[in-house]
Design a protein around this motif. Structure first.
Motif, PDB file in Angstrom:
ATOM      1  N   LEU A  20     -17.498   0.860  -6.029  1.00  0.00           N
ATOM      2  CA  LEU A  20     -18.566   1.645  -5.579  1.00  0.00           C
ATOM      3  C   LEU A  20     -18.759   1.271  -3.797  1.00  0.00           C
ATOM      4  N   ALA A  21     -18.442  -0.160  -3.702  1.00  0.00           N
ATOM      5  CA  ALA A  21     -18.648  -0.286  -2.366  1.00  0.00           C
ATOM      6  C   ALA A  21     -17.721   0.259  -1.468  1.00  0.00           C
ATOM      7  N   GLN A  22     -16.411   0.279  -1.806  1.00  0.00           N
ATOM      8  CA  GLN A  22     -15.280   1.010  -1.179  1.00  0.00           C
ATOM      9  C   GLN A  22     -15.671   2.582  -1.085  1.00  0.00           C
ATOM     10  N   GLY A  23     -16.181   3.217  -2.180  1.00  0.00           N
ATOM     11  CA  GLY A  23     -16.373   4.572  -2.286  1.00  0.00           C
ATOM     12  C   GLY A  23     -17.631   4.860  -1.185  1.00  0.00           C
ATOM     13  N   TRP A  24     -18.535   4.215  -1.236  1.00  0.00           N
ATOM     14  CA  TRP A  24     -19.772   4.499  -0.420  1.00  0.00           C
ATOM     15  C   TRP A  24     -19.485   4.468   1.064  1.00  0.00           C
ATOM     16  N   ILE A  25     -18.610   3.425   1.376  1.00  0.00           N
ATOM     17  CA  ILE A  25     -18.239   3.054   2.544  1.00  0.00           C
ATOM     18  C   ILE A  25     -17.419   4.187   3.035  1.00  0.00           C
ATOM     19  N   GLU A  26     -16.469   4.529   2.362  1.00  0.00           N
ATOM     20  CA  GLU A  26     -15.434   5.791   2.680  1.00  0.00           C
ATOM     21  C   GLU A  26     -16.221   7.003   2.687  1.00  0.00           C
ATOM     22  N   VAL A  27     -17.128   7.633   1.809  1.00  0.00           N
ATOM     23  CA  VAL A  27     -17.604   8.767   1.881  1.00  0.00           C
ATOM     24  C   VAL A  27     -18.703   9.081   2.860  1.00  0.00           C
ATOM     25  N   THR A  28     -19.347   7.784   3.201  1.00  0.00           N
ATOM     26  CA  THR A  28     -20.502   7.735   4.185  1.00  0.00           C
ATOM     27  C   THR A  28     -20.182   7.545   5.655  1.00  0.00           C
ATOM     28  N   TRP A  29     -18.938   7.072   5.771  1.00  0.00           N
ATOM     29  CA  TRP A  29     -18.620   6.473   7.360  1.00  0.00           C
ATOM     30  C   TRP A  29     -17.248   6.281   7.494  1.00  0.00           C
ATOM     31  N   LEU A  30     -16.223   5.772   7.010  1.00  0.00           N
ATOM     32  CA  LEU A  30     -15.041   5.755   7.416  1.00  0.00           C
ATOM     33  C   LEU A  30     -14.256   7.107   7.459  1.00  0.00           C
ATOM     34  N   ARG A  31     -14.691   7.947   6.258  1.00  0.00           N
ATOM     35  CA  ARG A  31     -13.977   9.204   6.283  1.00  0.00           C
ATOM     36  C   ARG A  31     -14.318  10.072   7.513  1.00  0.00           C
ATOM     37  N   LYS A  32     -15.356  10.214   7.994  1.00  0.00           N
ATOM     38  CA  LYS A  32     -15.712  10.770   9.132  1.00  0.00           C
ATOM     39  C   LYS A  32     -15.283  10.097  10.347  1.00  0.00           C
ATOM     40  N   ARG A  33     -15.269   8.734  10.465  1.00  0.00           N
ATOM     41  CA  ARG A  33     -14.903   8.137  11.636  1.00  0.00           C
ATOM     42  C   ARG A  33     -13.583   8.151  11.990  1.00  0.00           C
ATOM     43  N   TYR A  34     -12.706   8.499  10.961  1.00  0.00           N
ATOM     44  CA  TYR A  34     -11.194   8.441  11.273  1.00  0.00           C
ATOM     45  C   TYR A  34     -10.501  10.025  10.758  1.00  0.00           C
ATOM     46  N   GLN A  35     -11.374  11.001  10.792  1.00  0.00           N
ATOM     47  CA  GLN A  35     -11.093  12.059  10.408  1.00  0.00           C
ATOM     48  C   GLN A  35      -9.966  12.736  11.393  1.00  0.00           C
ATOM     49  N   ASP A  36     -10.067  12.512  12.536  1.00  0.00           N
ATOM     50  CA  ASP A  36      -9.112  12.898  13.747  1.00  0.00           C
ATOM     51  C   ASP A  36      -7.559  12.076  13.516  1.00  0.00           C
ATOM     52  N   LYS A  37      -7.127  11.211  12.970  1.00  0.00           N
ATOM     53  CA  LYS A  37      -6.160  10.250  12.572  1.00  0.00           C
ATOM     54  C   LYS A  37      -5.359  10.914  11.492  1.00  0.00           C
TER      55      LYS A  37
END
Length: 364
Positions: free
Chosen positions: A66-83
């Motif tokens: 759940l921790a990984q999922g929430w961090i991923e969908v609300t933060w990291l996915r957007k932060r590194y979308q251009d990589k």
């Protein structure tokens, strides 16, 4: 009640928790197969109990997921979308591995404090963690959990590329056999796109399109829309009849997108020297939905509803309006003080006897 966007976030987060839970259970039963009725871990001398291991590993795995999922969908996915795909896997993998080590240490301290009937600050409990970390068994857990982490990341990236609804439909085989269903469509097209591309250059025009679509995303998510296709400067959004009519989501989507671009006028003027304008057509009708393709699979809609929606959108310029909607959809929508309709003309389609009555959408 959470809105559609946050409901999607919760669904995606829960899927991470389930992935981790399943692999956690696999680990517990593999461990039990190796240790059997043993009361200690041979490598460390720490206490072993299958029941406790099952409970704490399951809970810990689910929470970590759940921790990984929430961090991923609300933060990291957007932060590194251009990589690039593999850059994202490497960067995120490193971040999550550090988080995983910290989490495993905390879980070990909590578990051992219960086993020793003491606090996590007790030297005996803390020493058990130190001993554990010096053994290969600790790092084998990290390696195993790292594999789970990468699988969850890979899942995240695949769903991001395909779209969540498409991924779930593929997974459950929903459209292996074609199905008839009623859907609402919005064809939204940028005005004067050819002129804009010539004006700012094709490279900058691509950056404009990328920002243009990105700024529509939240509005589509918040109204339960599904992105069916990007076709150059045109986006096709679809709703099931239920989702599209609920709270007049299909019309609300267009209004929310308009508000976003009104708020972001300074940004577009600064970066591109213009603010993109768009027009949209709305229609509802029956389509056949199913999987096609061998080398590359896709889920497509076929039927007059799509062609009709495209024609409705193309009439916007002729009538000088931003949004046109068919009478078929107007009569199904709920009364709403935020917008009204003006009867504007009829659309005659080739091969059809009955003309389609068109209405302009007036927002208040």
């Amino acid at each position: 009640m959470p809105g559609p966007k946050h409901t999607r976030y919760l669904r995606q987060t829960l899927s991470f928790g389930i992935i981790w839970l399943l692999f956690g259970l696999v680990y517990v039963f593999l461990e039990y197969g190796l240790l059997g009725d043993s009361s200690i871990y041979p490598a460390t001398g720490n206490k072993y109990d299958f029941k406790n291991s099952l409970i704490y590993t399951s809970i810990g795995s689910f929470i970590m997921g759940l921790a990984q999922g929430w961090i991923e969908v609300t933060w990291l996915r957007k932060r590194y979308q251009d990589k690039s795909f593999w850059n994202k896997i490497f960067i995120k993998g490193t971040f999550y591995t550090i988080l995983l080590i910290i989490f495993t240490c905390i879980l070990t301290l909590v578990t051992n404090s219960i086993r020793f009937n003491s606090t996590v600050f007790d030297p005996v409990v803390f020493n058990s963690l130190v001993v554990f970390m010096k053994e290969f068994s600790f790092w084998s857990i990290i390696l195993y959990a790292g594999l789970v982490l990468d699988i969850a990341l890979f899942y995240s990236e695949i769903t991001s590329y395909l779209g969540n609804e498409v991924f779930y439909n593929y997974s459950y085989g929903k459209y292996i056999k074609p199905k008839q269903e009623v859907r609402i469509f919005m064809f939204l097209d940028m005005k004067s796109s050819t002129t804009i591309a010539e004006q700012i250059g094709h490279r900058k025009y691509f950056d404009l399109i990328k920002a243009y679509y990105a700024d529509m995303t939240n509005a589509i998510l918040e109204t339960n829309g599904e992105i069916y296709q990007y076709v150059g400067d045109e986006i096709v959004v679809s709703w099931t009849e239920k989702n599209g009519l609920f709270n007049n989501n299909c019309i609300a989507c267009f209004h929310k997108i308009s508000e976003v671009f009104e708020d972001k006028k300074p940004y577009y003027n600064q970066h591109f020297g213009l603010v993109p304008e768009f027009k949209a057509g709305f229609h509802i009708g029956e389509v056949t939905t199913g999987e096609i393709g061998i080398i590359k699979k896709d889920i497509i809609y076929t039927g007059d509803a799509l062609n009709t929606t495209a024609r409705i959108q193309s009439e916007c310029n002729n009538y000088g309006v931003r949004a046109l909607i068919s009478e078929d959809l107007v009569i199904k929508l709920n009364p709403d003080p935020n917008f009204s309709f003006t009867e504007i003309g009829k659309l005659i389609l080739r091969g059809k006897q009955d003309a389609i009555q068109l209405f302009a959408i007036n927002f208040k």
